[in-house]
Write an enzyme that holds these catalytic residues in place. Structure first.
Site, mmCIF file in Angstrom:
data_model
loop_
_atom_site.group_PDB
_atom_site.id
_atom_site.type_symbol
_atom_site.label_atom_id
_atom_site.label_comp_id
_atom_site.label_asym_id
_atom_site.label_seq_id
_atom_site.Cartn_x
_atom_site.Cartn_y
_atom_site.Cartn_z
ATOM 1 N N PRO A 109 -5.700 -12.686 -4.831
ATOM 2 C CA PRO A 109 -6.684 -11.869 -4.104
ATOM 3 C C PRO A 109 -6.037 -10.597 -3.563
ATOM 4 O O PRO A 109 -4.916 -10.632 -3.048
ATOM 5 C CB PRO A 109 -7.137 -12.789 -2.969
ATOM 6 N N ALA A 110 -6.741 -9.498 -3.659
ATOM 7 C CA ALA A 110 -6.188 -8.190 -3.315
ATOM 8 C C ALA A 110 -5.752 -8.096 -1.866
ATOM 9 O O ALA A 110 -4.779 -7.419 -1.554
ATOM 10 C CB ALA A 110 -7.211 -7.106 -3.622
ATOM 11 N N LYS A 111 -6.444 -8.779 -0.965
ATOM 12 C CA LYS A 111 -6.126 -8.659 0.455
ATOM 13 C C LYS A 111 -5.146 -9.711 0.950
ATOM 14 O O LYS A 111 -4.873 -9.770 2.134
ATOM 15 C CB LYS A 111 -7.405 -8.700 1.284
ATOM 16 N N CYS A 112 -4.609 -10.565 0.058
ATOM 17 C CA CYS A 112 -3.622 -11.564 0.457
ATOM 18 C C CYS A 112 -2.236 -10.935 0.432
ATOM 19 O O CYS A 112 -1.902 -10.194 -0.492
ATOM 20 C CB CYS A 112 -3.628 -12.756 -0.489
ATOM 21 N N LEU A 113 -1.448 -11.264 1.433
ATOM 22 C CA LEU A 113 -0.075 -10.739 1.494
ATOM 23 C C LEU A 113 0.840 -11.566 0.630
ATOM 24 O O LEU A 113 0.661 -12.665 0.336
ATOM 25 C CB LEU A 113 0.420 -10.739 2.942
#
Length: 113
Positions: A109-113
């Site tokens: 996911p794009a917003k996962c670090l």
């Protein structure tokens, strides 16, 4: 060709450096037990339900769900008992969105670090 691969059934599947499949179309359910073992997860039907759910989410929205989107979508489909972060965290202790999408053969996911 990726410098990283995942071996399943004698086949080398290209992955990124974090172990996410590079091609969504390479995924099949036979891979899930091996991917889960790499993550230290003993698969149950509850895991399968989430893995299939995030895969369907990706196919519908063309994006891997970050945790907030995953919780909200799960809540709409399965109700508050399964649509909450505690339930998902128990199933995927290293991060529900990251681990579930990895098992589902989806991009991180794009917003996962």
């Amino acid at each position: 060709m990726s410098e990283y691969t995942f071996e399943v059934n004698g086949q080398a599947v290209p992955v990124d450096k974090n172990g996410y499949l590079l091609n969504v179309s390479d995924w099949h359910e036979d891979m899930v037990p091996a991917l889960a073992a790499q993550e230290g997860i003993s698969l149950t039907e509850a895991h399968w339900e989430v893995v299939r759910f995030v895969r369907e989410f990706y196919m519908e929205y063309d994006t891997s769900p970050a945790i907030r989107a995953l919780v909200n979508a799960m809540k709409q489909t399965y109700g508050p008992d399964k649509g909450n972060s505690r339930y998902l965290q128990r199933l995927f202790p290293k991060g529900p969105a990251k681990q579930a999408t990895k098992l589902a053969g989806l991009p991180k996911p794009a917003k996962c670090l």
